[in-house]
Design a protein around this motif. Structure first.
Motif, PDB file in Angstrom:
ATOM      1  N   PRO A 267     -10.721 -30.084 -37.601  1.00  0.00           N
ATOM      2  CA  PRO A 267     -10.245 -31.333 -37.894  1.00  0.00           C
ATOM      3  C   PRO A 267     -10.672 -32.683 -37.270  1.00  0.00           C
ATOM      4  CG  PRO A 267      -8.680 -29.962 -36.278  1.00  0.00           C
ATOM      5  CD  PRO A 267     -10.252 -29.567 -36.429  1.00  0.00           C
ATOM      6  N   THR A 268     -10.828 -33.873 -38.348  1.00  0.00           N
ATOM      7  CA  THR A 268     -11.550 -34.908 -38.303  1.00  0.00           C
ATOM      8  C   THR A 268     -11.474 -36.458 -36.508  1.00  0.00           C
ATOM      9  OG1 THR A 268     -11.107 -35.525 -40.353  1.00  0.00           O
ATOM     10  CG2 THR A 268     -11.993 -37.772 -38.708  1.00  0.00           C
ATOM     11  N   GLY A 269     -11.792 -36.396 -36.186  1.00  0.00           N
ATOM     12  CA  GLY A 269     -12.147 -36.871 -34.736  1.00  0.00           C
ATOM     13  C   GLY A 269     -13.367 -36.924 -34.258  1.00  0.00           C
ATOM     14  N   VAL A 270     -13.560 -37.116 -32.404  1.00  0.00           N
ATOM     15  CA  VAL A 270     -14.227 -37.051 -32.024  1.00  0.00           C
ATOM     16  C   VAL A 270     -14.658 -36.329 -30.489  1.00  0.00           C
ATOM     17  CG1 VAL A 270     -15.935 -38.519 -30.093  1.00  0.00           C
ATOM     18  CG2 VAL A 270     -14.474 -39.738 -32.116  1.00  0.00           C
ATOM     19  N   ILE A 271     -15.690 -35.194 -31.024  1.00  0.00           N
ATOM     20  CA  ILE A 271     -15.734 -34.318 -30.318  1.00  0.00           C
ATOM     21  C   ILE A 271     -16.170 -34.685 -28.694  1.00  0.00           C
ATOM     22  CG2 ILE A 271     -17.318 -32.352 -29.118  1.00  0.00           C
ATOM     23  CD1 ILE A 271     -17.339 -31.323 -32.667  1.00  0.00           C
ATOM     24  N   THR A 272     -15.534 -34.527 -27.563  1.00  0.00           N
ATOM     25  CA  THR A 272     -16.120 -35.296 -26.195  1.00  0.00           C
ATOM     26  C   THR A 272     -16.410 -33.844 -25.176  1.00  0.00           C
ATOM     27  OG1 THR A 272     -13.864 -34.947 -25.663  1.00  0.00           O
ATOM     28  CG2 THR A 272     -14.343 -37.211 -26.651  1.00  0.00           C
ATOM     29  N   ALA A 273     -16.774 -32.979 -25.588  1.00  0.00           N
ATOM     30  CA  ALA A 273     -18.047 -31.888 -25.044  1.00  0.00           C
ATOM     31  C   ALA A 273     -18.083 -30.346 -25.140  1.00  0.00           C
ATOM     32  CB  ALA A 273     -16.785 -31.212 -23.935  1.00  0.00           C
ATOM     33  N   LEU A 274     -18.701 -30.346 -25.598  1.00  0.00           N
ATOM     34  CA  LEU A 274     -19.370 -28.752 -26.227  1.00  0.00           C
ATOM     35  C   LEU A 274     -20.053 -27.535 -25.312  1.00  0.00           C
ATOM     36  CD1 LEU A 274     -19.436 -26.711 -29.064  1.00  0.00           C
ATOM     37  CD2 LEU A 274     -22.028 -28.752 -28.971  1.00  0.00           C
ATOM     38  N   ILE A 288      -7.050 -40.146 -33.330  1.00  0.00           N
ATOM     39  CA  ILE A 288      -6.817 -41.101 -33.523  1.00  0.00           C
ATOM     40  C   ILE A 288      -5.218 -40.729 -33.511  1.00  0.00           C
ATOM     41  CG2 ILE A 288      -6.998 -41.800 -35.539  1.00  0.00           C
ATOM     42  CD1 ILE A 288      -5.853 -44.231 -32.702  1.00  0.00           C
ATOM     43  N   ASN A 289      -4.729 -39.689 -34.351  1.00  0.00           N
ATOM     44  CA  ASN A 289      -3.408 -39.321 -34.407  1.00  0.00           C
ATOM     45  C   ASN A 289      -3.397 -37.729 -34.266  1.00  0.00           C
ATOM     46  OD1 ASN A 289      -5.590 -38.030 -36.471  1.00  0.00           O
ATOM     47  ND2 ASN A 289      -4.963 -39.199 -39.021  1.00  0.00           N
ATOM     48  N   LYS A 290      -4.060 -37.261 -33.461  1.00  0.00           N
ATOM     49  CA  LYS A 290      -4.092 -35.774 -33.360  1.00  0.00           C
ATOM     50  C   LYS A 290      -3.903 -35.536 -31.994  1.00  0.00           C
ATOM     51  CE  LYS A 290      -5.675 -33.994 -37.112  1.00  0.00           C
ATOM     52  NZ  LYS A 290      -6.205 -34.933 -37.664  1.00  0.00           N
ATOM     53  N   ASP A 315       0.756 -38.362 -36.391  1.00  0.00           N
ATOM     54  CA  ASP A 315       0.083 -37.463 -37.052  1.00  0.00           C
ATOM     55  C   ASP A 315       0.630 -38.819 -38.587  1.00  0.00           C
ATOM     56  OD1 ASP A 315       3.127 -37.062 -37.832  1.00  0.00           O
ATOM     57  OD2 ASP A 315       2.673 -35.185 -38.098  1.00  0.00           O
ATOM     58  N   ALA A 316       1.483 -39.632 -38.434  1.00  0.00           N
ATOM     59  CA  ALA A 316       1.827 -40.842 -39.367  1.00  0.00           C
ATOM     60  C   ALA A 316       0.873 -41.965 -39.641  1.00  0.00           C
ATOM     61  CB  ALA A 316       3.327 -41.197 -38.802  1.00  0.00           C
ATOM     62  N   ILE A 317       0.318 -41.361 -38.296  1.00  0.00           N
ATOM     63  CA  ILE A 317      -0.879 -42.740 -38.447  1.00  0.00           C
ATOM     64  C   ILE A 317      -2.400 -42.358 -39.365  1.00  0.00           C
ATOM     65  CG2 ILE A 317      -2.921 -43.517 -37.132  1.00  0.00           C
ATOM     66  CD1 ILE A 317      -0.260 -43.338 -34.135  1.00  0.00           C
ATOM     67  N   PRO A 318      -2.744 -43.398 -40.478  1.00  0.00           N
ATOM     68  CA  PRO A 318      -3.373 -43.016 -40.879  1.00  0.00           C
ATOM     69  C   PRO A 318      -4.820 -43.355 -40.280  1.00  0.00           C
ATOM     70  CG  PRO A 318      -2.044 -44.465 -41.906  1.00  0.00           C
ATOM     71  CD  PRO A 318      -2.105 -44.449 -40.574  1.00  0.00           C
ATOM     72  N   ARG A 360     -15.042 -45.773 -31.440  1.00  0.00           N
ATOM     73  CA  ARG A 360     -14.507 -44.714 -32.799  1.00  0.00           C
ATOM     74  C   ARG A 360     -13.229 -43.873 -33.130  1.00  0.00           C
ATOM     75  NH1 ARG A 360     -19.415 -40.757 -30.760  1.00  0.00           N
ATOM     76  NH2 ARG A 360     -19.335 -39.472 -32.596  1.00  0.00           N
ATOM     77  N   PRO A 361     -12.645 -43.561 -34.398  1.00  0.00           N
ATOM     78  CA  PRO A 361     -12.026 -42.670 -34.304  1.00  0.00           C
ATOM     79  C   PRO A 361     -11.376 -41.727 -33.025  1.00  0.00           C
ATOM     80  CG  PRO A 361     -13.511 -41.178 -36.297  1.00  0.00           C
ATOM     81  CD  PRO A 361     -13.974 -42.064 -35.378  1.00  0.00           C
ATOM     82  N   GLU A 362     -11.295 -42.140 -32.215  1.00  0.00           N
ATOM     83  CA  GLU A 362     -10.746 -41.148 -31.230  1.00  0.00           C
ATOM     84  C   GLU A 362      -8.941 -41.667 -30.663  1.00  0.00           C
ATOM     85  OE1 GLU A 362     -13.552 -41.298 -28.001  1.00  0.00           O
ATOM     86  OE2 GLU A 362     -13.785 -43.513 -28.477  1.00  0.00           O
ATOM     87  N   PHE A 363      -8.724 -40.714 -29.640  1.00  0.00           N
ATOM     88  CA  PHE A 363      -7.199 -40.801 -28.960  1.00  0.00           C
ATOM     89  C   PHE A 363      -7.128 -42.354 -28.269  1.00  0.00           C
ATOM     90  CE2 PHE A 363      -4.252 -40.106 -26.165  1.00  0.00           C
ATOM     91  CZ  PHE A 363      -2.539 -40.719 -27.424  1.00  0.00           C
ATOM     92  N   LYS A 364      -6.516 -43.076 -28.189  1.00  0.00           N
ATOM     93  CA  LYS A 364      -6.990 -44.421 -27.515  1.00  0.00           C
ATOM     94  C   LYS A 364      -5.391 -44.737 -27.595  1.00  0.00           C
ATOM     95  CE  LYS A 364      -9.973 -46.968 -29.530  1.00  0.00           C
ATOM     96  NZ  LYS A 364     -10.561 -45.630 -30.668  1.00  0.00           N
ATOM     97  N   PRO A 365      -4.425 -44.341 -25.961  1.00  0.00           N
ATOM     98  CA  PRO A 365      -3.399 -44.747 -26.078  1.00  0.00           C
ATOM     99  C   PRO A 365      -2.175 -45.946 -26.564  1.00  0.00           C
ATOM    100  CG  PRO A 365      -3.843 -43.148 -24.124  1.00  0.00           C
ATOM    101  CD  PRO A 365      -4.857 -43.509 -25.285  1.00  0.00           C
ATOM    102  N   LEU A 366      -3.611 -46.737 -26.403  1.00  0.00           N
ATOM    103  CA  LEU A 366      -3.553 -47.928 -26.408  1.00  0.00           C
ATOM    104  C   LEU A 366      -3.135 -48.309 -27.724  1.00  0.00           C
ATOM    105  CD1 LEU A 366      -1.900 -51.066 -25.820  1.00  0.00           C
ATOM    106  CD2 LEU A 366      -4.453 -51.367 -24.529  1.00  0.00           C
ATOM    107  N   VAL A 367      -3.745 -48.270 -28.341  1.00  0.00           N
ATOM    108  CA  VAL A 367      -4.353 -48.258 -29.178  1.00  0.00           C
ATOM    109  C   VAL A 367      -3.075 -47.532 -30.602  1.00  0.00           C
ATOM    110  CG1 VAL A 367      -6.041 -48.193 -31.844  1.00  0.00           C
ATOM    111  CG2 VAL A 367      -6.555 -49.371 -29.405  1.00  0.00           C
ATOM    112  N   ALA A 368      -2.701 -46.609 -30.449  1.00  0.00           N
ATOM    113  CA  ALA A 368      -1.707 -45.848 -31.306  1.00  0.00           C
ATOM    114  C   ALA A 368      -0.497 -46.304 -30.459  1.00  0.00           C
ATOM    115  CB  ALA A 368      -2.240 -44.350 -29.936  1.00  0.00           C
ATOM    116  N   ALA A 369      -0.086 -46.792 -29.718  1.00  0.00           N
ATOM    117  CA  ALA A 369       1.050 -47.403 -29.156  1.00  0.00           C
ATOM    118  C   ALA A 369       1.096 -48.670 -29.799  1.00  0.00           C
ATOM    119  CB  ALA A 369       1.453 -47.493 -27.560  1.00  0.00           C
TER     120      ALA A 369
END
Length: 571
Positions: A267-274, A288-290, A315-318, A360-369
């Motif tokens: 999936p599109t996003g930022v890998i934070t650990a591997l 951002i959308n997952k 998932d509605a967030i582009p 980066r296109p990662e999940f940020k709660p404030l940005v998503a809100a």
């Protein structure tokens, strides 16, 4: 709309996965309200311990014992414990501790700590059988234990945030493995046989993977590209690694003997650990959308965790749109434009922290809100950001700070010229982004409808004087020295330009912040009130450098979005 915002701010996350010795998967999750250690055994998820506080890091011993690093009320004074079943033993609870690695047999734990010296992270070893902790090696500055294997302990020593070297400690002696001239990052060592793999940007703009022969000290790049490698792991004859590809992550697998490489579909996003074991890649990915979840890749991707989304239509967030704009001196700056699912109600300029970081296109709660509330979020990667090579990182050092400030002003003007911001935007940022927010409001007050500043710097002098002792040296490299640059630091401080700040401002700070002490927020609010400005101060008694507790996040960020909405309508 308010309930939609609260839903988005309530979303939980899962991160930092590791394999256990019996095939179980450990990870961190804030499902309980703050980060705790969880385990997935045969598809059943459970909290490992009902911990009182936030767990920030952990390690798994070969016998299943767990080493935890936890803090209290966001103070980031990480305390180390070892848990075996229902028995929990404190290992190091004084100073600031950096969790390291278990010995190959799991009987000892290596870590670094300021417990005996507030300015330096020395190496300590804890013996599980005797319960004793001994100072093994005195080291200056910041040091991180990366790996402990049959060959010894491998440590990364940081001279600055962007100049580091790998140390090899064995039988009471220490050897520097990555001696170099000039500035270079060397970190994340992994020993496979006689070959030490590590991340480096020696003699190169970007971080790659190198391999060193421990016997001879000779090394060469295994992966060297025009973008940063961020994570890697080696298992058998294969290596898994991730690349920063314009902000999003690519996951790759290389057959080391032949160098044949293929890119995995993820999936599109930022890998934070591997972590890569037995042909399986375990990773966490933030989108951002997952949201932020744990995944397993073995020929195909399988999602391991499914954190509560509270009915939020993420998932509605582009996906964000990457743009370029020209700054005051002609330098081209990249930015991400996040569009809301529906019609835009206004624009918020989001300034990332660091400055050694990247939007980066990662999940940020404030940005998503904000997006779900109908706002465009525009995020510039101004000079000083990572992800664009080490030359770009240093374009804002010391006296060059003015150029980064002008990058933000140029971005606001560009947004208007492109028709993205039809009215004045609001500017928002945390930590260094909070500092830039204040400087943006002070240097170009007529461009902004309002500002939101979180855990930011108001006075660079008092910040350097009061930040945690071990941090000062590393921050002075970025901002300037108190001894050499005091006048410049004051000229670059928002306190010097406070009378020019006119737009309404909301200030948020944690009382337990050891990075940017709360004094910065207190003197900011006091000064603006003296000037008769509109300022709303929120100090959180149970937080540190940021908002870690979900209940605080929901309450405070809901106020932030309401504040932005009211002032964008007024502006």
């Amino acid at each position: 709309m308010e309930w939609l915002v609260k839903r988005a701010l309530s979303i939980r996350s899962a991160t930092s996965p590791r394999f256990g010795p019996r095939g179980e998967v450990y990870y961190l999750s804030d499902v309980t309200g703050q980060m705790q250690l969880w385990v997935n055994k045969s598809g059943v998820h459970d909290v490992v311990l009902p911990w009182d506080g936030r767990v920030g890091d952990y390690r798994v011993a070969p016998d299943g014992a767990l080493a935890l690093a936890a803090d209290q009320n966001g103070d980031e004074k990480w305390r180390i414990y070892i848990a075996v079943g229902n028995d929990v033993v404190p290992v190091s609870t004084e100073g600031v501790n950096s969790l390291g690695a278990f010995s190959p047999d799991g009987r000892r734990l290596a870590f670094t700590s300021t417990r005996d010296d507030p300015q330096n992270f020395h190496l300590y070893i804890y013996d599980r059988e005797s319960g004793e902790t001994k100072l093994a090696l005195q080291l200056a500055g910041i040091n991180v234990v990366e790996e402990w294997n049959e060959a010894g302990i491998f440590i990364t020593h940081y001279e600055t945030n962007f100049d580091s070297t790998i140390l090899w400690y064995k039988d009471g002696e220490v050897r520097e493995l990555t001696k170099h001239e000039g500035e270079a990052l060397n970190y994340s060592p992994r020993l496979v046989g006689e070959r030490l793999y590590f991340l480096t940007n020696m003699a190169w703009e970007y971080v790659g993977v190198a391999a060193m022969n421990l016997s001879t000290g000779e090394w060469k790049y295994v992966v060297q590209l025009d973008r940063d490698v961020e994570h890697f792991d080696v298992d058998g004859g294969y290596m898994a690694f991730t690349l920063n590809e314009g902000g999003a992550s690519g996951l790759y697998f290389m057959h080391l003997p032949s160098a044949l490489t293929h890119r995995a579909a993820i999936p599109t996003g930022v890998i934070t650990a591997l972590q890569y074991r037995g042909g399986k890649a375990l990773f966490s990915l933030s989108s951002i959308n997952k949201g932020h979840e744990v995944y397993l890749y073995q020929g195909a991707v399988r999602q391991i965790t499914s954190s509560p989304k509270y009915g939020t239509p993420l998932d509605a967030i582009p996906e964000p749109r990457i743009v370029q704009y020209q700054s005051h001196d002609g330098l081209k700056i990249y930015a991400n434009i996040y569009n809301p699912p529906g019609e835009a109600r206004g624009v918020v300029v989001y300034l990332h922290g660091g400055p050694e970081s990247q939007d980066r296109p990662e999940f940020k709660p404030l940005v998503a809100a904000l997006l779900l509330a109908g706002y465009v979020v525009a995020a510039p990667n101004y000079r000083g950001s990572t992800g664009f090579g080490k030359t770009f990182i240093h374009l804002d050092d010391v006296e060059k700070r003015w150029d980064a400030i002008k990058d933000v002003e140029a971005f606001a003007k560009w947004l208007q010229s492109e028709g993205i911001a039809k009215e004045k935007p609001c500017v928002l940022g945390g930590s260094y982004g909070g500092y830039l927010t204040l400087m943006a409001l002070a240097t170009a007050p007529d461009l902004w409808a309002c500002g939101v500043e979180m855990v930011g710097i108001f006075n660079l002098v008092t910040f350097l004087e009061k930040t945690a002792p071990w941090r000062r040296k590393y921050r002075e490299t970025e901002y300037g020295s108190l001894e050499k640059h005091r006048d410049l630091l004051l000229q670059l401080s928002p306190i010097t330009h406070a009378e020019k700040i006119k737009p309404p401002l909301m200030v948020i700070h944690g009382a337990n912040d050891i990075r940017v002490p709360v004094y910065e927020a207190e003197q900011l609010a006091q000064r603006l009130r003296e000037l008769g400005r509109e300022v709303k101060l929120v100090i959180l008694p149970d937080e540190g450098h940021g908002i870690a507790k979900v209940e605080n996040r929901v309450r405070v960020y809901t106020e932030v979005i309401r504040f932005i909405g009211e002032n964008l309508r007024r502006g």
